[in-house]
Scaffold this active site. Structure first.
Site, PDB file in Angstrom:
ATOM      1  N   SER A 781       6.962  -6.841   7.794  1.00 15.57           N
ATOM      2  CA  SER A 781       7.436  -5.687   9.281  1.00 15.57           C
ATOM      3  C   SER A 781       8.939  -6.077   9.332  1.00 15.57           C
ATOM      4  CB  SER A 781       6.462  -5.825   9.872  1.00 15.57           C
ATOM      5  OG  SER A 781       6.778  -4.390  11.234  1.00 15.57           O
ATOM      6  N   ASP A 855      -0.479   2.523   5.744  1.00 12.16           N
ATOM      7  CA  ASP A 855      -0.041   2.207   6.913  1.00 12.16           C
ATOM      8  C   ASP A 855       0.077   2.962   7.724  1.00 12.16           C
ATOM      9  OD1 ASP A 855       1.532   0.649   9.019  1.00 12.16           O
ATOM     10  OD2 ASP A 855       3.055  -0.699   7.124  1.00 12.16           O
ATOM     11  N   HIS A 889      -1.866  -1.938   8.171  1.00  8.62           N
ATOM     12  CA  HIS A 889       0.223  -2.407   7.987  1.00  8.62           C
ATOM     13  C   HIS A 889       0.010  -4.179   8.073  1.00  8.62           C
ATOM     14  CE1 HIS A 889       3.466  -3.465   9.577  1.00  8.62           C
ATOM     15  NE2 HIS A 889       3.110  -4.135  10.697  1.00  8.62           N
TER      16      HIS A 889
END
Length: 956
Positions: A781, A855, A889
């Protein structure tokens, strides 16, 4: 947003700082085993764990934010092996590797990593633990290993920021427990033989486990497989004494609606259950011809700035679907089988009984809905009902909140944080903003906290409890003489704790602590809470012999320049005097106070009868739990979990310190493989894994966080897995991005990022443990964003990079990202210069991009990796993009995780392990026997890869 992932976080009564009050420990204190395979989680506040995880007990204590390793995504253990990239590790010839690459470019299915990694990731997980309300029993909640991809492939509806399994009428992708077992906690600290909860259907998936207030019953939901699908959940109850479980309802046609609230105990024999309305028909059908165009208008010229939320409602059909799945009928159900419907069907989001169990605080959503913000901002009603479901009054009806400013500390207008006082019967309190919710508006006071009885007398106005100039952050209640009110302000990192006397208007509030939330060395700790007879949690007052002071317990992380040394202080609220009554072993072990266990009696707790639950671990010994009893401080160990990965039991761990060229002190945790000797073995290939953080001062950025004695917990995609491949691992090297005074941290993001990385690399090379041309960088991320930037702006440092689930073009997140709350138009140069997408032409080292196809994290759309890959490919960069079907995610399915590990290991063996003159080597390509092709694209050009971390809200 704070997610409770499959893995297990440490729960404690102490948040990282006094930004917010400690979350109340549950009557069923949840103690999952700890893995450092997570990135940092922000501290919970009074967070009632909503039902997205499905495995939460009614309430849990605040996470200690214990991400000891900034890992790649999910969690589990790691494996050990000799040989790095040698033939003993399954490396193949250059010609075979070329053939393999041809296959890989086409995407030939899911792959498996080397067995030394795979076997440990597949190891059965340790059960989670939950203490009964009276602390005399421990519930073992049994869990499965990684779920199959088929679980993620189930159809789901993406509505208003919520992902829904329409077949089950639950949140999609819910984890679950597979079994329940109860142990009696014997006087000598040992556990009785397990009493298994019986009657649960074979293969039953257990969620939402909660204890009744008297500890005599458990309530939970069960789903069973039907024709390849999980059924709708049914509420079950179990008798703790006999271990027998049965459905709560006599009718088999009453199903739980678990989209928002599931059920709550009203008293020891009655539950209020959110059910699917019996009159509900089939889902609405999407019209073949729409009734009209989708229209969004701003003809009133309102300023509406929102972040890049995902899974929003798209049209009226979506709004109808949301209503269909989210609408519940509340049912009061008794253990004797009687049941009655209460209230009208509505989208109920929370149900909270009052302290005396006479009233309910009921929250619900209603139309008009929004197409640009998630359901948390939809219009919201909060009402007071009697415990038997009769309407008393409406507290508020908040309008749609599309216009909350993006600036940190901005909030919704009107009443918020509405709760019951924990120490008084039927008394409400809440906060109301005085600045219209806009943090940029200067006003004093900024927030006012009010208090009022559930049924006030005619004309009775709410009582002003306290006025605050910073943003309200919660209250810890004790009694009419003491409560602690918390406020904070992100821009200045200021946090204050007020001591007030709720029952005495003539006693002036006073500031107990006033400090920087970044200054971990000055953190005094958080007050420990005790359980009341009503099942609520209040500040524990401690009675010490011959001492008339008002003493409480402060549980602190004990940050020092040598690492964290947790402590427990006896603190006199009136004088400020402190006495340290417990402290962690600082030489070999890392110990923490987890919970207060002597909290069954009313009134002040006697010091000589104090009992606490502690955890203990070391670099090589995994976490165990013990009871400590005063006055003789007797220690009784109550768990004996086996080492999760004995292959790496002798790994080497050291917290190292160094500084970057501007004088900022930095730290990192250096892990080395078992048996490694730098003088004999020479430098190793190294994996650098991190996640940047923002600070307002150099001093705070340079403070040491974490302990050198913490156990090396390893998650299912943790960087530490590569210790088994004879890598050195530089875990969590601090990457502080500092903005002092009027300067914002991101104004010099690239400069500070590069100098921090340079200092870390220079240190491991100086120590002789890392080969300077064999250092890979990675993150997830926001760590992926970091990785791409480092390859663009510091290519001399790294051989390759691995970036997972990242965002690379900040113009696609124009209304703020991470902790940046300026817009693209206010800070255009910052957005452009920080975006590695804009520097794609500079990336000459190999980079591996991995992203979940589904995601849902704000800011990290899968499109970010797609477009970045195309930009890299357009400049001839050596790059590879892997898009994981059905994954969000973080990655959860076994097939996905194994493939991610295989991709990562292949990249490291191919582009990090060898020198430029070395033969091209790759690990063994074992296949899983699945034809499910992942989406893989490959381009060649010339360089190196990386791992990525998380952005947007809480760090995974």
């Amino acid at each position: 947003m704070m997610r409770f992932h499959r893995a297990c976080h440490r729960f404690s009564l102490s948040p990282l700082c006094h930004l917010s009050p400690p979350s109340p420990p549950s009557a069923s204190l949840l103690l999952p085993p700890k893995f450092s395979g997570f990135s940092t989680l922000r501290t919970h506040r009074y967070s009632k764990v909503r039902r997205s995880s499905g495995n939460s007990l009614t309430t849990v204590m605040s996470s200690r934010s214990a991400s000891r390793l900034r890992c790649l995504a999910s969690v589990c253990p790691e494996g050990a092996e000799d040989g790095g990239g040698s033939s003993s590790n399954g490396s193949i010839s250059a010609s075979a590797a070329a053939t393999e690459d041809d296959d890989l470019a086409l995407g030939t299915g899911y792959r498996l990593p080397p067995p030394e990694i795979r076997d440990i990731v597949d190891a059965p997980p340790v059960p989670a633990l939950s203490f009964s309300p009276h602390r005399d029993k421990i519930l073992f909640l049994k869990r499965r290993a990684l779920p199959p991809l088929a679980d993620l492939a189930r159809p789901e509806e993406k509505l208003a920021g919520v992902r829904i399994d329409g077949y089950c009428n639950t949140r999609s992708r819910m984890s679950f427990y597979t079994g329940l077992g109860i142990h009696q906690l014997l006087p000598d600290g040992t556990l009785s033989p397990e009493k298994e909860i019986t009657g649960i259907p074979d293969g039953g998936k257990i969620n939402f486990v909660t204890w009744s207030n008297d500890g005599k019953h458990l309530a939970f939901s069960i789903r069973v497989d039907e024709n390849g699908n999980s059924s709708k959940p049914i509420v079950w109850v179990a008798d703790v004494e006999t271990g027998e479980a049965r459905p709560l309802f006599k009718s088999q046609d009453i199903y739980l609606n678990a989209i928002f609230e599931s059920f709550v105990w009203i008293d020891n024999s009655t539950l209020l259950v959110s059910t699917i309305p019996s009159s509900r028909g089939d889902p609405p059908k999407k019209p073949l011809v729409p009734s009209g165009p989708k229209t969004l208008s701003n003809e009133k010229k309102n300023v509406v700035q929102v972040r890049t939320f995902q899974d929003l409602l798209k049209d009226e059909y979506d709004a109808d679907l949301f209503d269909y799945y989210a609408t519940s009928q509340l049912v009061l159900a008794s253990l004797d089988g009687t049941a009655k419907e209460v209230g009208l069907p509505a989208v109920y989001t929370s149900l909270d009984p009052s302290t005396d169990h006479k009233y309910l605080l009921v929250s619900s959503l209603h139309r008009p809905y929004s197409f640009i913000v998630p359901c948390g901002r939809f219009p919201k009603k909060v009402e007071v009902w009697t415990a038997d479901g009769k309407f008393v009054r409406q507290l508020c009806d908040l309008p749609l909140a599309e216009d909350i400013p993006i600036a940190s500390n901005s909030v919704r207008k009107g009443m918020r944080s509405i709760n019951w006082r924990a120490d008084k019967p039927s008394t409400l309190y809440w906060a109301e903003t005085q600045d219209g919710g806009d943090a940029k508006v200067e006003v004093s006071p900024r927030d006012i906290v009010y208090m009022q009885s559930a049924e006030p007398l005619a004309g009775e106005e709410p009582e002003v409890l306290h006025k605050l100039d910073l943003r309200y952050g919660g209250i810890s209640w004790c009694d009419d003489t003491l409560a602690l009110v918390y406020e904070s302000w992100y821009k200045t990192r200021r946090t204050r704790t007020w001591a007030i006397s709720p029952g005495s208007n003539d006693v002036s509030p006073r500031i107990l602590f006033d400090r920087s939330s970044e200054d971990v060395y000055s953190d005094p700790g958080s007050t420990m809470l005790r359980r009341t007879a009503a099942g609520t949690y209040v500040i524990a007052k401690i009675k010490k012999e011959n001492d008339e002071g008002t003493n409480v317990l402060l549980n602190g992380s004990g940050a020092t320049p040598q690492g964290n040394v947790p402590f427990l202080d006896l603190f006199d609220i009136n004088t400020g005097n402190k006495e340290r009554i417990w402290e962690s072993d600082k030489e070999k072990y890392f110990e923490t106070v987890v919970a207060l266990m002597s909290d069954q009696k009313e009134g002040d707790l006697k010091m000589e009868e104090l009992k606490i639950l502690t955890s203990k671990e070391s670099k090589t010994e995994n976490t165990q739990y013990s009871l400590q009893l005063w006055p003789d401080r007797k220690v009784q160990q109550i768990t004996n979990f086996p080492h999760p990965y004995p292959q790496l039991a002798s790994l080497q761990k050291e917290m190292i310190r160094y500084q970057r060229k501007d004088g900022v002190q930095l730290t990192a945790t250096l892990y080395l493989p078992p048996g490694y000797d730098p003088s004999k073995d020479g430098p190793l290939p190294c994996l650098f894994w991190s996640y940047p953080g923002e600070f307002k001062s150099k001093d705070a950025a340079g403070q040491v966080r974490g302990s050198p004695n913490e156990f090396a917990g390893i998650g299912s995609t943790s960087a530490l897995l590569w210790l088994a491949r004879r890598f050195a691992i530089l875990s969590g090297p601090t990457i502080p991005i500092i903005g002092e005074g009027d300067e914002e941290a991101n104004d010099r993001y690239v400069e500070q990022l590069v100098t921090s990385a340079e200092a870390a690399v220079e240190e491991v090379v100086r120590r002789g443990v890392a080969h300077p041309s064999k250092i890979a960088v990675g993150g997830h991320s926001y760590g992926a964003f970091m990785t791409a930037n480092l390859l663009a702006h510091a290519p001399h440092l790294f051989s390759c990079g691995i970036a997972r689930s990242g965002a690379y073009n900040r113009t696609l997140t124009p209304f703020g990202f991470q902790n940046e709350d300026r817009t693209l138009w206010e800070a255009t140069n910052v957005y452009v210069e920080m975006s590695p997408f804009m520097a794609a032409n500079k990336i000459k080292k190999p980079i591996l991009l991995i992203h979940g196809e589904e995601d849902n994290n704000p800011g990290t759309l899968t499109m970010q990796s797609d477009r970045f890959f195309n930009a890299l490919k357009g400049h001839g960069a050596l790059c590879r993009l892997v898009v994981l079907p059905y994954e969000s995610h973080g990655y959860s399915a076994r097939e996905s995780i194994m493939h991610v590990l295989w991709e990562t290991d292949r990249w490291l063996q191919k582009y990090c392990v060898p020198n430029t003159s070395d033969a091209d080597t790759s690990p063994d390509q074992s296949k899983e026997g699945s034809d499910s092709a992942d989406k893989v694209a490959t381009a060649t050009g010339g360089g190196n890869p990386e791992f990525g971390e998380h952005e947007g809200h809480s760090k995974l």
